[in-house]
Design a protein around this motif. Sequence first.
Motif, PDB file in Angstrom:
ATOM      1  N   ALA A 327       5.747   2.846  -5.634  1.00 31.79           N
ATOM      2  CA  ALA A 327       4.682   2.963  -4.642  1.00 31.79           C
ATOM      3  C   ALA A 327       3.417   2.312  -5.169  1.00 31.79           C
ATOM      4  O   ALA A 327       3.081   2.432  -6.334  1.00 31.79           O
ATOM      5  CB  ALA A 327       4.418   4.436  -4.328  1.00 31.79           C
ATOM      6  N   THR A 328       2.716   1.607  -4.298  1.00 30.14           N
ATOM      7  CA  THR A 328       1.409   1.085  -4.659  1.00 30.14           C
ATOM      8  C   THR A 328       0.406   2.207  -4.595  1.00 30.14           C
ATOM      9  O   THR A 328       0.721   3.332  -4.221  1.00 30.14           O
ATOM     10  CB  THR A 328       0.993  -0.017  -3.679  1.00 30.14           C
ATOM     11  OG1 THR A 328       0.810   0.577  -2.394  1.00 30.14           O
ATOM     12  CG2 THR A 328       2.025  -1.116  -3.596  1.00 30.14           C
ATOM     13  N   ALA A 329      -0.855   1.913  -4.960  1.00 34.71           N
ATOM     14  CA  ALA A 329      -1.894   2.939  -4.891  1.00 34.71           C
ATOM     15  C   ALA A 329      -2.005   3.489  -3.488  1.00 34.71           C
ATOM     16  O   ALA A 329      -2.109   4.702  -3.289  1.00 34.71           O
ATOM     17  CB  ALA A 329      -3.231   2.356  -5.336  1.00 34.71           C
ATOM     18  N   GLU A 330      -1.973   2.601  -2.476  1.00 37.58           N
ATOM     19  CA  GLU A 330      -2.082   3.081  -1.105  1.00 37.58           C
ATOM     20  C   GLU A 330      -0.841   3.869  -0.703  1.00 37.58           C
ATOM     21  O   GLU A 330      -0.926   4.913  -0.066  1.00 37.58           O
ATOM     22  CB  GLU A 330      -2.246   1.904  -0.122  1.00 37.58           C
ATOM     23  CG  GLU A 330      -3.411   0.989  -0.446  1.00 37.58           C
ATOM     24  CD  GLU A 330      -2.984  -0.094  -1.407  1.00 37.58           C
ATOM     25  OE1 GLU A 330      -3.535  -0.115  -2.527  1.00 37.58           O
ATOM     26  OE2 GLU A 330      -2.113  -0.885  -1.086  1.00 37.58           O
ATOM     27  N   GLN A 331       0.361   3.363  -1.070  1.00 35.73           N
ATOM     28  CA  GLN A 331       1.593   4.023  -0.677  1.00 35.73           C
ATOM     29  C   GLN A 331       1.750   5.378  -1.320  1.00 35.73           C
ATOM     30  O   GLN A 331       2.416   6.254  -0.781  1.00 35.73           O
ATOM     31  CB  GLN A 331       2.783   3.131  -1.037  1.00 35.73           C
ATOM     32  CG  GLN A 331       2.853   1.865  -0.187  1.00 35.73           C
ATOM     33  CD  GLN A 331       3.881   0.898  -0.693  1.00 35.73           C
ATOM     34  OE1 GLN A 331       4.228   0.909  -1.869  1.00 35.73           O
ATOM     35  NE2 GLN A 331       4.378   0.041   0.191  1.00 35.73           N
ATOM     36  N   ALA A 332       1.169   5.565  -2.486  1.00 38.65           N
ATOM     37  CA  ALA A 332       1.245   6.867  -3.142  1.00 38.65           C
ATOM     38  C   ALA A 332       0.296   7.857  -2.507  1.00 38.65           C
ATOM     39  O   ALA A 332       0.301   9.030  -2.855  1.00 38.65           O
ATOM     40  CB  ALA A 332       0.906   6.732  -4.627  1.00 38.65           C
ATOM     41  N   GLY A 333      -0.537   7.405  -1.569  1.00 37.69           N
ATOM     42  CA  GLY A 333      -1.366   8.349  -0.848  1.00 37.69           C
ATOM     43  C   GLY A 333      -2.834   8.206  -1.114  1.00 37.69           C
ATOM     44  O   GLY A 333      -3.643   8.970  -0.608  1.00 37.69           O
ATOM     45  N   ARG A 334      -3.258   7.233  -1.919  1.00 36.60           N
ATOM     46  CA  ARG A 334      -4.677   7.038  -2.151  1.00 36.60           C
ATOM     47  C   ARG A 334      -5.185   6.083  -1.095  1.00 36.60           C
ATOM     48  O   ARG A 334      -4.924   4.899  -1.113  1.00 36.60           O
ATOM     49  CB  ARG A 334      -4.933   6.476  -3.554  1.00 36.60           C
ATOM     50  CG  ARG A 334      -4.587   7.442  -4.661  1.00 36.60           C
ATOM     51  CD  ARG A 334      -4.882   6.833  -6.030  1.00 36.60           C
ATOM     52  NE  ARG A 334      -6.281   6.487  -6.121  1.00 36.60           N
ATOM     53  CZ  ARG A 334      -6.732   5.414  -6.739  1.00 36.60           C
ATOM     54  NH1 ARG A 334      -5.899   4.564  -7.274  1.00 36.60           N
ATOM     55  NH2 ARG A 334      -8.026   5.166  -6.802  1.00 36.60           N
ATOM     56  N   GLY A 335      -5.950   6.597  -0.138  1.00 38.42           N
ATOM     57  CA  GLY A 335      -6.373   5.804   0.985  1.00 38.42           C
ATOM     58  C   GLY A 335      -7.337   4.714   0.610  1.00 38.42           C
ATOM     59  O   GLY A 335      -7.446   3.719   1.305  1.00 38.42           O
ATOM     60  N   SER A 336      -8.087   4.874  -0.452  1.00 37.55           N
ATOM     61  CA  SER A 336      -9.066   3.871  -0.845  1.00 37.55           C
ATOM     62  C   SER A 336      -8.694   3.312  -2.211  1.00 37.55           C
ATOM     63  O   SER A 336      -8.455   4.062  -3.152  1.00 37.55           O
ATOM     64  CB  SER A 336     -10.460   4.483  -0.914  1.00 37.55           C
ATOM     65  OG  SER A 336     -11.384   3.545  -1.438  1.00 37.55           O
ATOM     66  N   VAL A 337      -8.618   1.999  -2.296  1.00 35.92           N
ATOM     67  CA  VAL A 337      -8.358   1.387  -3.593  1.00 35.92           C
ATOM     68  C   VAL A 337      -9.689   1.064  -4.260  1.00 35.92           C
ATOM     69  O   VAL A 337      -9.722   0.436  -5.314  1.00 35.92           O
ATOM     70  CB  VAL A 337      -7.504   0.109  -3.449  1.00 35.92           C
ATOM     71  CG1 VAL A 337      -6.127   0.467  -2.947  1.00 35.92           C
ATOM     72  CG2 VAL A 337      -8.176  -0.895  -2.520  1.00 35.92           C
ATOM     73  N   ASP A 338     -10.785   1.446  -3.654  1.00 37.73           N
ATOM     74  CA  ASP A 338     -12.113   1.174  -4.168  1.00 37.73           C
ATOM     75  C   ASP A 338     -12.689   2.402  -4.853  1.00 37.73           C
ATOM     76  O   ASP A 338     -12.332   3.531  -4.549  1.00 37.73           O
ATOM     77  CB  ASP A 338     -13.042   0.752  -3.032  1.00 37.73           C
ATOM     78  CG  ASP A 338     -12.510  -0.446  -2.276  1.00 37.73           C
ATOM     79  OD1 ASP A 338     -12.336  -1.500  -2.902  1.00 37.73           O
ATOM     80  OD2 ASP A 338     -12.254  -0.315  -1.057  1.00 37.73           O
ATOM     81  N   ASP A 339     -13.611   2.150  -5.782  1.00 38.41           N
ATOM     82  CA  ASP A 339     -14.313   3.220  -6.457  1.00 38.41           C
ATOM     83  C   ASP A 339     -15.489   3.642  -5.588  1.00 38.41           C
ATOM     84  O   ASP A 339     -16.470   2.896  -5.443  1.00 38.41           O
ATOM     85  CB  ASP A 339     -14.797   2.741  -7.830  1.00 38.41           C
ATOM     86  CG  ASP A 339     -15.470   3.849  -8.626  1.00 38.41           C
ATOM     87  OD1 ASP A 339     -15.633   4.955  -8.086  1.00 38.41           O
ATOM     88  OD2 ASP A 339     -15.828   3.599  -9.785  1.00 38.41           O
ATOM     89  N   LEU A 340     -15.428   4.832  -5.015  1.00 36.90           N
ATOM     90  CA  LEU A 340     -16.481   5.327  -4.125  1.00 36.90           C
ATOM     91  C   LEU A 340     -17.500   6.180  -4.862  1.00 36.90           C
ATOM     92  O   LEU A 340     -18.419   6.727  -4.254  1.00 36.90           O
ATOM     93  CB  LEU A 340     -15.884   6.129  -2.976  1.00 36.90           C
ATOM     94  CG  LEU A 340     -14.848   5.406  -2.114  1.00 36.90           C
ATOM     95  CD1 LEU A 340     -14.408   6.300  -0.966  1.00 36.90           C
ATOM     96  CD2 LEU A 340     -15.403   4.086  -1.600  1.00 36.90           C
ATOM     97  N   LEU A 341     -17.334   6.320  -6.174  1.00 36.27           N
ATOM     98  CA  LEU A 341     -18.240   7.169  -6.953  1.00 36.27           C
ATOM     99  C   LEU A 341     -19.245   6.349  -7.749  1.00 36.27           C
ATOM    100  O   LEU A 341     -20.158   6.916  -8.354  1.00 36.27           O
ATOM    101  CB  LEU A 341     -17.440   8.051  -7.911  1.00 36.27           C
ATOM    102  CG  LEU A 341     -16.323   8.889  -7.269  1.00 36.27           C
ATOM    103  CD1 LEU A 341     -15.699   9.795  -8.320  1.00 36.27           C
ATOM    104  CD2 LEU A 341     -16.841   9.694  -6.100  1.00 36.27           C
ATOM    105  N   ALA A 342     -19.082   5.043  -7.764  1.00 38.14           N
ATOM    106  CA  ALA A 342     -20.025   4.188  -8.503  1.00 38.14           C
ATOM    107  C   ALA A 342     -21.293   3.971  -7.685  1.00 38.14           C
ATOM    108  O   ALA A 342     -21.288   4.100  -6.457  1.00 38.14           O
ATOM    109  CB  ALA A 342     -19.364   2.850  -8.822  1.00 38.14           C
ATOM    110  N   VAL A 343     -22.360   3.628  -8.369  1.00 37.85           N
ATOM    111  CA  VAL A 343     -23.637   3.378  -7.702  1.00 37.85           C
ATOM    112  C   VAL A 343     -23.513   2.152  -6.809  1.00 37.85           C
ATOM    113  O   VAL A 343     -22.936   1.137  -7.220  1.00 37.85           O
ATOM    114  CB  VAL A 343     -24.747   3.160  -8.748  1.00 37.85           C
ATOM    115  CG1 VAL A 343     -26.061   2.819  -8.050  1.00 37.85           C
ATOM    116  CG2 VAL A 343     -24.902   4.391  -9.607  1.00 37.85           C
TER     117      VAL A 343
END
Length: 343
Positions: A327-343
């Motif tokens: 599974a890719t990151a998205e297929q494993a259930g992570r909807g965002s492949v981006d870092d949303l916690l960075a400034v």
Amino acid sequence: MPQDVRFDLPFSTPVCEHLEYARERHLRWVRERGLVRSDAGFAEYTSWDLPEAAARTYPYASAEDMVWLMNWFSLAFLFDDQFDASQPDRAERIAEVARELIVTPLRPAGSPPQVVCPITLAWTEVWTSLSDGMSLTWQTRFAASWGRFLVAHCEEVDLAARGLAGTLGVEEYAALRRRTVGIHHSIDAGERARLFEVPERVMAHPVMERMRDLAADTIGFMNDIQSFERERRRGDGHNLIAVLRRERGCSWEEAAAEAYRMTTACLDEYLALQARIPAVCDELGLDAEERDRARMGVEAIQHWINGNYEWALTSGRYAAAKDGPVATAEQAGRGSVDDLLAV
């Protein structure tokens, strides 16, 4: 255990008539706020169909309120997916962002966040709408429920970072799951979505307190059952079936059957207490207007139990993962492949 496992719910709930109007605006907002940036992440996010979840759990919201309710849903789900067990060093940053999310409702609405990232900026915007017109009592109750949810999320992240996620027993897991599922503040939001407040005396009554806890348990366990195949594929041990199998040394099938039994037991107890609400109103000496608000408070719980269940039957978030051995990151259930916690 398939995603479409069925539960016998004795009530049904409507779907908000503003679903499609709000969906279009919500998806544009998610893109504009940088919450989902890549095409792959956006495709995965849309497969979850969070707009339908919001429309089923808040069926009486106005068109404009439904937009920000959908926006709020995106924050909770996308924040949850920011932790990757293979990157334990992110636990500290997750905790820092969670603290900012917790204190936002304690500041004047619209105050800029002190910890800046896409998630905190979006939450500041959403809270301005969510708190609009609600009493300080309601805002304080929501903030407390929201805070417990985020603290529990950080506890879960910390356990995973220290390699202890697979050490919880059934009782410990159930207590943590009651908080990580985030139902208490979600039910609170049902009051804002319908523009009423449950009488304080009803909220403080042991019957209502227990009903809210049982609703959280029922929904959390239902989600665990419906998402089990997906989470097993990911190696995610934060699931009731996995905990039962590990603690009792039984088969997956036996653990799934016990999880189903526990879920229906919670639902049965909830329904027995719900039947006592008219007597609680008598006990408290409520007038007709207060009784009506108590009734809508019960309906807000029903909307979440049934609405979340109906949505999860078809949501791509709980699908048993896509075809293929990896599974890719998205297929494993992570909807965002981006870092949303960075400034």
